[in-house]
Design an enzyme around this catalytic site. Structure first.
Site, PDB file in Angstrom:
ATOM      1  N   SER A 153       0.846  -1.188   0.000  1.00 53.67           N
ATOM      2  CA  SER A 153       0.000   0.000   0.000  1.00 53.67           C
ATOM      3  C   SER A 153       0.881   1.237   0.000  1.00 53.67           C
ATOM      4  O   SER A 153       2.034   1.201   0.456  1.00 53.67           O
ATOM      5  CB  SER A 153      -0.881  -0.005   1.254  1.00 53.67           C
ATOM      6  OG  SER A 153      -1.473   1.261   1.470  1.00 53.67           O
ATOM      7  N   TYR A 166      -1.094  -1.144  10.176  1.00 52.67           N
ATOM      8  CA  TYR A 166      -1.320  -1.413   8.754  1.00 52.67           C
ATOM      9  C   TYR A 166      -0.097  -1.015   7.932  1.00 52.67           C
ATOM     10  O   TYR A 166       0.398  -1.776   7.094  1.00 52.67           O
ATOM     11  CB  TYR A 166      -2.555  -0.642   8.297  1.00 52.67           C
ATOM     12  CG  TYR A 166      -2.908  -0.799   6.841  1.00 52.67           C
ATOM     13  CD1 TYR A 166      -3.636  -1.897   6.395  1.00 52.67           C
ATOM     14  CD2 TYR A 166      -2.537   0.160   5.898  1.00 52.67           C
ATOM     15  CE1 TYR A 166      -3.979  -2.039   5.050  1.00 52.67           C
ATOM     16  CE2 TYR A 166      -2.868   0.035   4.561  1.00 52.67           C
ATOM     17  CZ  TYR A 166      -3.593  -1.069   4.140  1.00 52.67           C
ATOM     18  OH  TYR A 166      -3.928  -1.210   2.817  1.00 52.67           O
TER      19      TYR A 166
END
Length: 275
Positions: A153, A166
């Site tokens: 990401s 995350y």
């Protein structure tokens, strides 16, 4: 013949969203797919859509964070198809909080799903891939090309407030990608990562404050407000969030024969957006 005709692809988290779009994209190109999801109903629905395209699909229901999942996932592929050609480590979700409000359970959940799960899947696949490659080298002088694509990401590349776990997991998978690339190059395996930007899935498209997803008994808040989405899109040079199909397209590119000499790279599919 289609460009991925007869290839066998394992796609984790492929019952919904980006994972489903990836699985269907590969199937459209001729690949057989091992579909994985926590939810058996959605996994079987995806498998049915794949088989309607004229290729085979098999379902491997399970939690990618379980210590034995990697072996189960790989065994499912070998038992049904006899080989592995493509591995897409896609399963994941975001459980957000600022650092001081992130508990140990929340932190470890993010590392488990985004980093430990891909590690275990690749570890389980190594003996299968190595044995096949060595046999091909002995017979033909060179192994056929196989590919691994790990999903990262833009948060893993630049960090993002409220996403320490995350972002750490997504950053870690980049290091895993570059290491496995160096270990598996001798087997003619390309290992790359695709880092997604803002993609419209149930994690982003739900109604902020009221939408949740259930993961192992935890109700995780999902969705962003219209105001936040509008602000995000203003920062994206292309002016909008991406679709799951566009995200799948970036993964698909790295599976093509034209990508045979691309390895150890991180491709950003984010419309030009960086954090």
């Amino acid at each position: 013949m289609k460009i991925l005709d007869g290839k066998v692809a394992l796609v984790s988290g492929s019952g919904r969203g980006i994972g489903k779009a990836i699985a269907l994209k590969l199937a459209n190109a001729g690949a057989h797919v091992v579909v994985n999801d926590l939810d058996e109903d959605v996994a079987r629905e995806t498998a049915g859509e794949i088989e309607s395209l004229g290729v085979r699909a098999v379902v491997c229901v399970g939690d990618v964070t379980q210590p034995d999942f990697g072996e189960t996932f790989v065994k499912t592929a070998v038992d049904h198809f006899g080989t592995i050609d493509i591995i897409i480590n896609n399963a994941g979700y975001a459980w957000d909080a600022v650092l001081q409000k992130t508990g140990d359970e929340q932190w470890m959940a993010m590392l488990d799903v985004h980093l430990s799960a891909p590690f275990r899947i690749l570890r389980a696949a190594q003996p299968v891939i190595a044995a096949a490659a060595k046999a091909e080298i002995a017979e033909h002088g060179r192994a056929k090309r196989r590919t691994v694509i790990n999903i990262s990401s833009v948060a893993g590349l630049g960090g993002n407030a409220g996403q320490s776990g995350y972002a750490a997991g997504k950053a870690g998978v980049v290091g895993l990608t570059k290491t496995v690339m160096k270990e598996w190059g001798r087997y003619n395996v390309t290992v790359n990562a695709v880092a997604f930007g803002a993609i419209m899935t149930r994690m982003t498209a739900g109604e902020a404050g009221s939408s949740t997803i259930s993961i192992k008994g935890q109700d995780i808040k999902a969705g962003v407000s219209d105001e936040i989405l509008e602000a995000m899109e203003k920062g994206i040079p292309l002016g909008r969030a991406g679709t799951p199909e566009e995200a799948a397209g970036a993964v698909y590119l790295l599976c093509l024969p034209e990508a045979d000499y691309i390895t150890g790279e991180v491709i950003v599919a984010g419309g030009g957006w960086k954090l």
